[in-house]
Design an enzyme around this catalytic site. Structure first.
Site, PDB file in Angstrom:
ATOM      1  N   MET A  11       3.780  -1.703  -2.222  1.00  0.00           N
ATOM      2  CA  MET A  11       3.043  -1.421  -0.886  1.00  0.00           C
ATOM      3  C   MET A  11       1.522  -1.297  -1.003  1.00  0.00           C
ATOM      4  SD  MET A  11       5.284   1.904  -0.173  1.00  0.00           S
ATOM      5  CE  MET A  11       5.339   2.632  -1.782  1.00  0.00           C
ATOM      6  N   GLN A  53       6.143   2.092   9.471  1.00  0.00           N
ATOM      7  CA  GLN A  53       4.806   2.981   9.866  1.00  0.00           C
ATOM      8  C   GLN A  53       4.355   2.589  11.134  1.00  0.00           C
ATOM      9  OE1 GLN A  53       2.394   1.055   6.685  1.00  0.00           O
ATOM     10  NE2 GLN A  53       2.725   2.656   5.543  1.00  0.00           N
ATOM     11  N   THR A  84       0.041   3.700  -3.670  1.00  0.00           N
ATOM     12  CA  THR A  84      -0.675   3.445  -2.156  1.00  0.00           C
ATOM     13  C   THR A  84      -1.276   4.990  -1.753  1.00  0.00           C
ATOM     14  OG1 THR A  84       0.112   3.136   0.035  1.00  0.00           O
ATOM     15  CG2 THR A  84       1.875   3.905  -1.478  1.00  0.00           C
ATOM     16  N   CYS A 197      -7.848   2.972   0.114  1.00  0.00           N
ATOM     17  CA  CYS A 197      -6.590   1.992   0.225  1.00  0.00           C
ATOM     18  C   CYS A 197      -6.429   1.147  -1.209  1.00  0.00           C
ATOM     19  CB  CYS A 197      -6.740   1.208   1.451  1.00  0.00           C
ATOM     20  SG  CYS A 197      -5.361  -0.191   1.521  1.00  0.00           S
ATOM     21  N   THR A 198      -5.389   0.881  -1.881  1.00  0.00           N
ATOM     22  CA  THR A 198      -5.273   0.286  -2.787  1.00  0.00           C
ATOM     23  C   THR A 198      -5.439  -1.234  -2.951  1.00  0.00           C
ATOM     24  OG1 THR A 198      -2.704   0.382  -2.732  1.00  0.00           O
ATOM     25  CG2 THR A 198      -3.740   2.438  -4.139  1.00  0.00           C
ATOM     26  N   GLU A 199      -5.739  -1.774  -1.720  1.00  0.00           N
ATOM     27  CA  GLU A 199      -5.907  -3.203  -1.642  1.00  0.00           C
ATOM     28  C   GLU A 199      -7.503  -3.333  -1.375  1.00  0.00           C
ATOM     29  OE1 GLU A 199      -1.675  -3.063  -1.146  1.00  0.00           O
ATOM     30  OE2 GLU A 199      -2.993  -2.188   0.116  1.00  0.00           O
TER      31      GLU A 199
END
Length: 236
Positions: A11, A53, A84, A197-199
Site C-alpha cells: 500500500m 478507502q 503505510t 505518507c510512505t510514498e
C-alpha cells in the site's frame, strides 16, 4: 537473537520495497558482515484497499488488516509493522486482535521528533492522515503540535499521492508544488515537516527543503530493526 519483523505491505508496493531496503540496510549498519533482516512480508492488493478507502468502508478495511496481521503472527513474526501511514486508522483493531507487539508509525516518528527537540511540525500525507486525528493525537500526547496545509493544498497533496506516487509516477512539477506547500507551512512557524505518507519520500528529499524532514518510512523501518535487535523482551 534477531527477532522476525512482520510487514503488512502493498500500500503501495513501491513504498513497501523501500521499507525492505531500509530495514536490511539498517540491519547491515547495526550488525555488519553478511547480516540481513529476518522478516516476513504479507503484501495486499492495493486496488481493493484504495476502493474501500474511497467508499469509506473502514469496517472491511479493519477486517483485511487484521487478517493480514494474524497471518504474519501465525507465520512466526515477533512484531508487526504496517507499511503505510493512512492504514494506521486500523491499528487499534490490529492491536486488539493479535498477541504480538505492533509498532505504530506515529509513535516511532514522535520519538524521533522529540529527540531533535522540535515541538511544532507540519504534517503532510493523504487527506485521511492530515484531516483525521489518529496521527496528530499521538504527537499531541508527546507534547508535539502539528499543523496541516490549507484545504486546497491538502487536496493537491492527496492527489499527488494517489494519482502519481502510488502509480510510480515521479513528477517534477508536483515536487515543486510540495516544496511550495512546505515553505508556506514553514512561514507559519513549523520547525520541521513530517512526510506522513510512505510514498512522499519518493518525491521529497531532505535536501529539497530548508527545515528538518521527518521521513516516516525511514524512521519506522529503522525503529523496527532497533526493536527486533533489542536483547530484552519486546515491550511497547
Amino acid at each position: 537473537m534477531m527477532k522476525t519483523i512482520g510487514l503488512i505491505g502493498g500500500m503501495s508496493w513501491e513504498s513497501s520495497a523501500v521499507y525492505y531496503e531500509l530495514i536490511n540496510k539498517h540491519v547491515k549498519k547495526r550488525l555488519g558482515g553478511f547480516h540481513s533482516a529476518q522478516c516476513i512480508l504479507n503484501s495486499v492488493d492495493f486496488s481493493k484497499i484504495e476502493k474501500l478507502q474511497r467508499d469509506n468502508n473502514w469496517d472491511e478495511l479493519n477486517g483485511l488488516m487484521v487478517k493480514s496481521a494474524k497471518q504474519l503472527e501465525n507465520a512466526g513474526a515477533d512484531l508487526i509493522i504496517l507499511c503505510t501511514n493512512t492504514m494506521h486508522l486500523c491499528s487499534t483493531e490490529i492491536i486488539n486482535n493479535t498477541s504480538i507487539p505492533f509498532l505504530h508509525i506515529a509513535e516511532a516518528t514522535g520519538a524521533k521528533i522529540k529527540s531533535q527537540g522540535a515541538s511544532k511540525v507540519a504534517l503532510l500525507g493523504t487527506k485521511f492522515t492530515m484531516e483525521k486525528d489518529f496521527f496528530k493525537n499521538i504527537l499531541n500526547d508527546l507534547g508535539i503540535k502539528t499543523i496541516i496545509p490549507n484545504k486546497k493544498d491538502r487536496e493537491i497533496t492527496h492527489n499527488i499521492i494517489y494519482k502519481e506516487l502510488v502509480l510510480g509516477d515521479i513528477n517534477e512539477h508536483s515536487k515543486q508544488e510540495l516544496k511550495r506547500i512546505i515553505t508556506d507551512l514553514k512561514q507559519q512557524g513549523t520547525e520541521g515537516v513530517i512526510l506522513g505518507c510512505t510514498e512522499l519520500p519518493l518525491l521529497i528529499k531532505p535536501e529539497d527543503v530548508d527545515i528538518p524532514v521527518f521521513d516516516t518510512t525511514k524512521i519506522h523501518a529503522e525503529s523496527a530493526v532497533d526493536l527486533a535487535l533489542n536483547k530484552e523482551n519486546i515491550k511497547l
